[in-house]
Every structure is written in C-alpha cells, then in structure tokens.
Design an enzyme around this catalytic site. Sequence first.
Site, mmCIF file in Angstrom:
data_model
loop_
_atom_site.group_PDB
_atom_site.id
_atom_site.type_symbol
_atom_site.label_atom_id
_atom_site.label_comp_id
_atom_site.label_asym_id
_atom_site.label_seq_id
_atom_site.Cartn_x
_atom_site.Cartn_y
_atom_site.Cartn_z
ATOM 1 N N LYS A 6 0.694 -1.265 -0.017
ATOM 2 C CA LYS A 6 0.112 0.020 0.246
ATOM 3 C C LYS A 6 1.034 1.373 0.080
ATOM 4 O O LYS A 6 2.009 1.201 0.370
ATOM 5 C CB LYS A 6 -1.070 0.134 1.093
ATOM 6 N N VAL A 95 10.897 -4.439 3.394
ATOM 7 C CA VAL A 95 10.583 -4.708 4.779
ATOM 8 C C VAL A 95 10.649 -3.199 5.705
ATOM 9 O O VAL A 95 11.873 -2.781 5.311
ATOM 10 C CB VAL A 95 11.415 -5.731 5.385
ATOM 11 N N ALA A 96 9.957 -2.864 6.618
ATOM 12 C CA ALA A 96 10.146 -1.718 7.392
ATOM 13 C C ALA A 96 10.376 -0.273 6.268
ATOM 14 O O ALA A 96 10.792 0.536 6.498
ATOM 15 C CB ALA A 96 10.989 -1.424 8.297
ATOM 16 N N GLY A 97 9.408 -0.464 5.301
ATOM 17 C CA GLY A 97 9.469 0.741 4.030
ATOM 18 C C GLY A 97 8.603 1.572 3.965
ATOM 19 O O GLY A 97 8.096 2.275 2.932
ATOM 20 N N GLY A 98 7.513 1.236 4.950
ATOM 21 C CA GLY A 98 6.264 2.151 4.978
ATOM 22 C C GLY A 98 5.347 1.753 3.919
ATOM 23 O O GLY A 98 4.528 2.691 3.723
ATOM 24 N N ALA A 100 3.568 -1.420 4.331
ATOM 25 C CA ALA A 100 2.655 -2.272 4.840
ATOM 26 C C ALA A 100 2.929 -3.801 4.641
ATOM 27 O O ALA A 100 1.907 -4.528 4.235
ATOM 28 C CB ALA A 100 0.911 -2.084 4.567
ATOM 29 N N GLY A 101 4.205 -4.385 4.300
ATOM 30 C CA GLY A 101 4.512 -5.412 3.974
ATOM 31 C C GLY A 101 4.238 -6.678 4.759
ATOM 32 O O GLY A 101 3.540 -7.479 4.435
ATOM 33 N N SER A 103 1.798 -6.089 7.074
ATOM 34 C CA SER A 103 0.352 -6.354 7.221
ATOM 35 C C SER A 103 -0.374 -7.011 5.909
ATOM 36 O O SER A 103 -1.274 -7.783 6.241
ATOM 37 C CB SER A 103 -0.264 -4.909 7.200
ATOM 38 N N ASP A 136 -3.038 -1.215 9.334
ATOM 39 C CA ASP A 136 -3.036 -1.409 7.745
ATOM 40 C C ASP A 136 -3.659 -2.755 7.370
ATOM 41 O O ASP A 136 -4.018 -2.883 6.200
ATOM 42 C CB ASP A 136 -1.636 -1.156 7.348
HETATM 43 P P1 ATP Z 1 3.702 -0.058 7.911
HETATM 44 O O1 ATP Z 1 3.685 0.694 6.286
HETATM 45 O O2 ATP Z 1 2.448 -0.852 8.169
HETATM 46 O O3 ATP Z 1 3.750 0.939 8.981
HETATM 47 P P2 ATP Z 1 6.173 -1.280 7.068
HETATM 48 O O4 ATP Z 1 5.903 -1.458 5.603
HETATM 49 O O5 ATP Z 1 6.941 0.179 7.300
HETATM 50 O O6 ATP Z 1 4.849 -1.208 7.821
HETATM 51 P P3 ATP Z 1 6.699 -3.865 7.473
HETATM 52 O O7 ATP Z 1 7.481 -4.386 6.267
HETATM 53 O O8 ATP Z 1 5.398 -4.606 7.642
HETATM 54 O O9 ATP Z 1 7.067 -2.302 7.892
HETATM 55 O O10 ATP Z 1 7.771 -4.501 8.798
HETATM 56 C C1 ATP Z 1 7.655 -3.848 10.165
HETATM 57 C C2 ATP Z 1 8.596 -4.904 11.072
HETATM 58 O O11 ATP Z 1 7.661 -5.949 11.149
HETATM 59 C C3 ATP Z 1 9.846 -5.504 10.247
HETATM 60 O O12 ATP Z 1 10.942 -4.841 10.754
HETATM 61 C C4 ATP Z 1 9.667 -7.058 10.610
HETATM 62 O O13 ATP Z 1 10.769 -7.366 11.526
HETATM 63 C C5 ATP Z 1 8.534 -7.305 11.259
HETATM 64 N N1 ATP Z 1 7.812 -8.328 10.269
HETATM 65 C C6 ATP Z 1 6.877 -9.067 11.132
HETATM 66 N N2 ATP Z 1 6.343 -10.084 10.114
HETATM 67 C C7 ATP Z 1 6.655 -9.532 8.802
HETATM 68 C C8 ATP Z 1 6.352 -9.997 7.849
HETATM 69 N N3 ATP Z 1 5.627 -10.825 7.285
HETATM 70 N N4 ATP Z 1 6.986 -9.042 6.634
HETATM 71 C C9 ATP Z 1 7.475 -8.132 6.949
HETATM 72 N N5 ATP Z 1 8.013 -7.726 8.189
HETATM 73 C C10 ATP Z 1 7.639 -8.423 9.110
#
Ligand code: ATP
Length: 302
Positions: A6, A95-98, A100-101, A103, A136
């Site tokens: 997203k 991952v942790a890129g904002g 929602a990976g 989610s 999310d």
């Molecule tokens: P959002 O945009 O919802 O704030 P994000 O995209 O910034 O999330 P995610 O990629 O969801 O962040 O990852 C956040 C943390 O969640 C990661 O550092 C990781 O350790 C943990 N995590 C747990 N399950 C997963 C998964 N299935 N995929 C990615 N990260 C995961």
Amino acid sequence: MRSPAKINLGLSVGPPRPDGFHPLATIYQAVALYDDVTAVVRDDDSSVSVEVVGDFANDVPTDETNLAVRAAQLLQAEYDVEEGVDLTIRKTIPVAGGMAGGSTDAAATLVACNRLWGLQLSQSELQHIAAELGSDVPFCLVGHTALGRGRGEQVTEVMSRGTFHWVFAIADGGLSTPSVYRELDRLRPLRRVETPQVRPELLSALLSGQPGALAVALSNDLQKAALSLRPELGDTLQFGLDKGALAAQVSGSGPTCLFLAADSRSAVDLAVELAESGLCRMVRQAEGPVPGARILPAPVNR
Ligand code: ATP
C-alpha cells in the site's frame, strides 16, 4: 495468495490519543508490488510455520513475531481451529519501508486460512480480526483506493478513475514506524495539531483520474519526521522531481520514497534514472489501484 503493498496518497495525523495511537485520516492505494503467500494445511497437528524467501527474506522474522504467523494463530484461537498451516512468503515488498509488507502478508494469511480451514468467515468478520492484528491490515484485505480513519483500520472505499503510475526508491535499511511518530510529536507543537482530515482536492483528483491533479494533492504529515531521521531522503525526492516526476513523497513512515509519473513510459525513464543515481538500494515500478489480498488459481500442470 497475492497480496499488494500500500501507499498513502494523503496522510493526516492528529495528536496522540490517551492509548498512544495517533488518529489518522488517510487515503490508501494498493499498488501492483506483491508478496506471494502460499499456505498448505497441516491436519496432523495445529502448528503454524513460516518460511520466507525472496528479495528481503533476511530482514523478516520466521518466529511468532511474523505478522502472518500471528494472523493464523489469532484465527485458530478465536475459532477453535485444530488444524495447522505451513506458510511460505515470497517477499518482494520492502521490509519496514512504509508499504505495509507485514500487514499485507497477514491479510493474505487470513484469507488463505479462512478457505483452508473451512471457516466461512464473512468479509466483515475478517475485517474485524484484521483490525486486531494492525492498523493497515483491514485495508490490505480490500485494496483498491480507500479512506482510512481511526488508527487507519476503519476503511471505506473511495472512487478512483483510471490507473496511476508509481516509481519507488527503496532505501537501505528500514525506519521503525513508532520512531517516526515519536519524531513527529517531538517536532510539532501539539496545541497546534488539528483533527486529521483528508484534503477534498485529493478526492476530486482521484475522481478525475488526472495524474497532474493528483500530483498537487498528495500530502504526508509523517514526511517531515522521516526526513528529520533520514535527511538524505530529501536528496532522493529532489532527484526524482528533477528527472521529471510529477510529485515525490515519502511513503507512509518511510524510508521508501514514491514518485508519481505522468504515464508508464515516463515511469520507466524515471526508474532508470533513479537506479543509476546511487541514491537508493533498489527501484521498483508499479501501477495502482489494484485489488487487495486474493487467492490465485493453482498453476495448471501440462
Ligand atoms: P507499515 O507501512 O504498515 O507501517 P512497514 O512496511 O513500514 O509497515 P513492515 O514491512 O510491515 O513495515 O515491517 C515492520 C517490521 O515487522 C519489520 O521490521 C519486521 O521485523 C516485522 N515483520 C513481522 N512480520 C513481517 C512480515 N511478514 N513481513 C515483513 N516484516 C515483518
């Protein structure tokens, strides 16, 4: 299962509530950058396992902190499920890129386990469970373009015409979402923070389907905080604008930067420029909106 990333086209953040969450008014859009989640039922025991493969596999936990595992376990607990599941996530979303990976993997797992375990939960029951897993997750179930209120978990579909062309600059390392919210609270005087609102011009730009109109209507209250923690992202945003992006913005809590291109050809040109710039770890292109987590037909063996 195929589950999309997203982006937030508008993200307005209110003052923190007593429970620590920030009220949001956001316009989400699901984009064609996908994690693939495969789920195989275990009828010999109730264990839940996950294997992660693909671009970002090393950054994702494979224990009970994986959001997909939590999704399966929450369904088991709430509906007295005795079967288990073996999950495999092919990770393409940063991952942790904002974006929602985690989610979206959880949303895909809910849909898959609902089918595998024969639970026959309705969309609204799944939405309810999704909201318990994270702000999310409900949006990742529905996809397309939607308004998110509350913590972002109360979603309502929003009309959007046509297809928009996005380019993503994926930075080295992640940014923790809670730390970005903390930085936002540190940076802005709370007495001046208003009730979060979606800009009306964003809704009309989506209805018009015109990228030029959308470009001037994008906004993200978290951008200032993300740039404060990672100032070099400002160079990435400016580079994209200099190379023809109609708009540039940090994606959600960052550090992924998103760029709106005029059309698919400009998106390719911009992606090449960004990839050669050395400013980011990798570049991806995707169009939106696309549907939320969905089951793919099994491949046909010829
Ligand atoms: P959002 O945009 O919802 O704030 P994000 O995209 O910034 O999330 P995610 O990629 O969801 O962040 O990852 C956040 C943390 O969640 C990661 O550092 C990781 O350790 C943990 N995590 C747990 N399950 C997963 C998964 N299935 N995929 C990615 N990260 C995961």
